[in-house]
Design an enzyme around this catalytic site. Sequence first.
Site, PDB file in Angstrom:
ATOM      1  N   CYS A 162     -17.934  -9.023 -11.593  1.00  0.00           N
ATOM      2  CA  CYS A 162     -18.822  -9.828 -10.735  1.00  0.00           C
ATOM      3  C   CYS A 162     -19.813  -9.001  -9.924  1.00  0.00           C
ATOM      4  CB  CYS A 162     -17.979 -10.713  -9.799  1.00  0.00           C
ATOM      5  SG  CYS A 162     -17.313  -9.828  -8.366  1.00  0.00           S
ATOM      6  N   HIS A 189       3.442   1.294  -2.890  1.00  0.00           N
ATOM      7  CA  HIS A 189       2.165   1.212  -2.173  1.00  0.00           C
ATOM      8  C   HIS A 189       0.962   1.311  -3.096  1.00  0.00           C
ATOM      9  CE1 HIS A 189       4.459   2.575   1.713  1.00  0.00           C
ATOM     10  NE2 HIS A 189       4.624   1.295   1.442  1.00  0.00           N
ATOM     11  N   PRO A 239      12.759  18.874   5.186  1.00  0.00           N
ATOM     12  CA  PRO A 239      12.865  20.007   6.112  1.00  0.00           C
ATOM     13  C   PRO A 239      13.151  19.549   7.542  1.00  0.00           C
ATOM     14  CG  PRO A 239      10.788  20.083   4.884  1.00  0.00           C
ATOM     15  CD  PRO A 239      11.428  18.774   4.570  1.00  0.00           C
TER      16      PRO A 239
HETATM   17  C1  BJW Z   1       8.885  17.246   3.019  1.00  0.00           C
HETATM   18  C2  BJW Z   1       8.258  18.388   2.562  1.00  0.00           C
HETATM   19  C3  BJW Z   1       8.874  19.072   1.476  1.00  0.00           C
HETATM   20  C4  BJW Z   1       7.098  17.599   4.209  1.00  0.00           C
HETATM   21  N1  BJW Z   1       9.992  18.595   0.957  1.00  0.00           N
HETATM   22  N2  BJW Z   1      10.007  16.803   2.477  1.00  0.00           N
HETATM   23  C5  BJW Z   1       9.080  -3.522  10.871  1.00  0.00           C
HETATM   24  C6  BJW Z   1       9.158  -2.785  12.050  1.00  0.00           C
HETATM   25  C7  BJW Z   1       8.018  -2.195  12.588  1.00  0.00           C
HETATM   26  C8  BJW Z   1       6.781  -2.307  11.965  1.00  0.00           C
HETATM   27  C9  BJW Z   1       6.689  -3.034  10.793  1.00  0.00           C
HETATM   28  C10 BJW Z   1       7.830  -3.631  10.274  1.00  0.00           C
HETATM   29  N3  BJW Z   1       7.478  -4.251   9.125  1.00  0.00           N
HETATM   30  C11 BJW Z   1       6.167  -4.042   8.901  1.00  0.00           C
HETATM   31  C12 BJW Z   1       5.638  -3.315   9.894  1.00  0.00           C
HETATM   32  C13 BJW Z   1       4.203  -2.879  10.009  1.00  0.00           C
HETATM   33  C14 BJW Z   1       3.860  -1.694   9.141  1.00  0.00           C
HETATM   34  C15 BJW Z   1       4.738  -0.532   9.567  1.00  0.00           C
HETATM   35  O1  BJW Z   1       5.713  -0.186   8.954  1.00  0.00           O
HETATM   36  N4  BJW Z   1       4.355   0.141  10.642  1.00  0.00           N
HETATM   37  C16 BJW Z   1       5.130   1.275  11.144  1.00  0.00           C
HETATM   38  C17 BJW Z   1       4.240   2.513  11.138  1.00  0.00           C
HETATM   39  C18 BJW Z   1       5.712   0.945  12.468  1.00  0.00           C
HETATM   40  N5  BJW Z   1       4.035  -2.006   7.714  1.00  0.00           N
HETATM   41  C19 BJW Z   1       3.097  -2.596   7.000  1.00  0.00           C
HETATM   42  O2  BJW Z   1       2.032  -2.924   7.507  1.00  0.00           O
HETATM   43  C20 BJW Z   1       3.396  -2.883   5.540  1.00  0.00           C
HETATM   44  N6  BJW Z   1       3.062  -4.209   5.271  1.00  0.00           N
HETATM   45  C21 BJW Z   1       3.827  -5.242   5.705  1.00  0.00           C
HETATM   46  O3  BJW Z   1       4.907  -5.101   6.205  1.00  0.00           O
HETATM   47  O4  BJW Z   1       3.269  -6.452   5.469  1.00  0.00           O
HETATM   48  C22 BJW Z   1       3.869  -7.608   6.035  1.00  0.00           C
HETATM   49  C23 BJW Z   1       3.048  -8.735   5.531  1.00  0.00           C
HETATM   50  C24 BJW Z   1       3.652  -9.691   4.783  1.00  0.00           C
HETATM   51  C25 BJW Z   1       2.881 -10.741   4.285  1.00  0.00           C
HETATM   52  C26 BJW Z   1       1.514 -10.762   4.534  1.00  0.00           C
HETATM   53  C27 BJW Z   1       0.910  -9.789   5.283  1.00  0.00           C
HETATM   54  C28 BJW Z   1       1.693  -8.755   5.783  1.00  0.00           C
HETATM   55  C29 BJW Z   1       2.504  -2.059   4.614  1.00  0.00           C
HETATM   56  C30 BJW Z   1       2.699  -0.614   4.752  1.00  0.00           C
HETATM   57  C31 BJW Z   1       1.696   0.125   3.823  1.00  0.00           C
HETATM   58  C32 BJW Z   1       1.709   1.620   4.039  1.00  0.00           C
HETATM   59  N7  BJW Z   1       0.554   2.184   3.433  1.00  0.00           N
HETATM   60  C33 BJW Z   1       0.386   3.628   3.445  1.00  0.00           C
HETATM   61  C34 BJW Z   1      -0.976   3.962   2.800  1.00  0.00           C
HETATM   62  C35 BJW Z   1      -0.892   3.768   1.283  1.00  0.00           C
HETATM   63  C36 BJW Z   1      -2.169   4.078   0.622  1.00  0.00           C
HETATM   64  C37 BJW Z   1      -2.562   5.523   0.755  1.00  0.00           C
HETATM   65  O5  BJW Z   1      -1.813   6.433   0.357  1.00  0.00           O
HETATM   66  O6  BJW Z   1      -3.651   5.750   1.264  1.00  0.00           O
HETATM   67  O7  BJW Z   1       1.441   4.261   2.732  1.00  0.00           O
HETATM   68  S1  BJW Z   1       0.526   4.363   5.062  1.00  0.00           S
HETATM   69  C38 BJW Z   1       1.360   5.838   4.534  1.00  0.00           C
HETATM   70  O8  BJW Z   1       2.716   5.867   5.068  1.00  0.00           O
HETATM   71  C39 BJW Z   1       1.505   5.690   3.028  1.00  0.00           C
HETATM   72  C40 BJW Z   1       2.886   6.227   2.791  1.00  0.00           C
HETATM   73  O9  BJW Z   1       3.371   5.772   1.547  1.00  0.00           O
HETATM   74  C41 BJW Z   1       3.636   5.709   3.990  1.00  0.00           C
HETATM   75  C42 BJW Z   1       4.924   6.410   4.258  1.00  0.00           C
HETATM   76  O10 BJW Z   1       4.713   7.736   4.632  1.00  0.00           O
HETATM   77  P1  BJW Z   1       5.653   8.898   4.063  1.00  0.00           P
HETATM   78  O11 BJW Z   1       5.561   8.926   2.602  1.00  0.00           O
HETATM   79  O12 BJW Z   1       6.992   8.775   4.643  1.00  0.00           O
HETATM   80  O13 BJW Z   1       4.887  10.197   4.580  1.00  0.00           O
HETATM   81  P2  BJW Z   1       4.938  10.908   6.022  1.00  0.00           P
HETATM   82  O14 BJW Z   1       3.737  11.776   6.111  1.00  0.00           O
HETATM   83  O15 BJW Z   1       5.154   9.953   7.118  1.00  0.00           O
HETATM   84  O16 BJW Z   1       6.237  11.826   5.958  1.00  0.00           O
HETATM   85  C43 BJW Z   1       6.302  12.951   5.108  1.00  0.00           C
HETATM   86  C44 BJW Z   1       7.706  13.515   5.159  1.00  0.00           C
HETATM   87  O17 BJW Z   1       7.810  14.567   4.240  1.00  0.00           O
HETATM   88  C45 BJW Z   1       8.095  14.094   6.535  1.00  0.00           C
HETATM   89  O18 BJW Z   1       9.379  13.586   6.893  1.00  0.00           O
HETATM   90  C46 BJW Z   1       8.168  15.597   6.273  1.00  0.00           C
HETATM   91  O19 BJW Z   1       9.162  16.241   7.067  1.00  0.00           O
HETATM   92  C47 BJW Z   1       8.534  15.628   4.822  1.00  0.00           C
HETATM   93  N8  BJW Z   1       8.178  16.848   4.085  1.00  0.00           N
HETATM   94  N9  BJW Z   1       7.175  18.666   3.336  1.00  0.00           N
HETATM   95  C48 BJW Z   1      10.563  17.506   1.483  1.00  0.00           C
HETATM   96  N10 BJW Z   1       8.336  20.248   0.964  1.00  0.00           N
HETATM   97 ZN    ZN Z   2     -15.285  -8.832  -8.953  1.00  0.00          ZN
END
Ligand code: BJW
Ligand code: ZN
Length: 230
Positions: A140, A109, A204
Amino acid sequence: MLRTSRRPLALAGAGLSAESGIPTFRGAGGLWRNYRPEALATPEAFARDPQTVWEWYAWRRDLVAEAQPNPAHHALARLEHEREAFWLITQNVDGLSQRAGSQRVLELHGSLWRTRCIVCGHEAEDLRTPTPLDTACETCGGRIRPGVVWFGEGLDSQVIAKAQRLVEECDLLLVLGTSARVYPAAGLIPLAVQNGARVIEINPDPSGMSSMVNGLLQGPVGELLPRLLP
Ligand code: BJW
Ligand code: ZN
């Protein structure tokens, strides 16, 4: 399983950095000034209100700059050092794994520490903290945006292709601190299962994929992952 694995691989999410004091997206403390992260991490939010989106990213950059890698980041760096083919696929944009010494890191990401011009596409590294909010493109003069992947945007095609190849080649996938709800990253877990790899999750709380893993180690990754290493 880790000891006998010939090609271990890790897939990480925000939980990996939780014990460094970095809030996760969906858990408690995931809100920023009443905004849900999902409402800020979109191209529409940036088009509507770039100032607010930049303030959120500046806050996060400055928080990460003050934070330190935790024992889980260090354990992954050690694993890479000990296992020739080990890679870390991360959804995190904070760079804490690299600061712990990991080099074979695939950032699905993007990174908080890169920017991109929305006019000419010029990309730059920007490590400055406190983060200045009035920066323009050095080529630019156009508006710059964080070098991360927002909802609705495609991941870098070479990066996701490499991630899929690594998953197809691994025999053990460690799923660390991710809710496994965001695609295509979450889809790497069933891909590993389909290809016959074993999957161990450390979290967790159960994730969206816990039902298909071979083992769920329930607890903080900073405590549990180091205990898996010799
Ligand atoms: C612990 C802990 C401890 C706590 N020890 N653990 C298929 C099905 C359905 C939907 C879609 C699909 N394909 C695509 C989609 C749409 C969408 C999507 O997935 N939506 C879903 C929400 C349904 N996906 C997209 O839009 C992606 N793009 C795409 O598919 O493009 C297609 C395309 C093709 C061609 C042209 C145009 C389009 C892009 C997704 C980008 C995600 N971006 C973000 C922001 C990044 C920038 C930023 O940081 O600001 O990425 S969103 C956010 O979520 C971030 C993260 O990387 C990502 C994942 O979250 P993560 O890391 O899992 O965090 P949490 O908070 O959810 O979970 C934390 C976990 O930690 C929990 O389980 C806790 O229990 C645990 N935990 N303490 C161990 N101590
Ligand atoms: Zn530029």
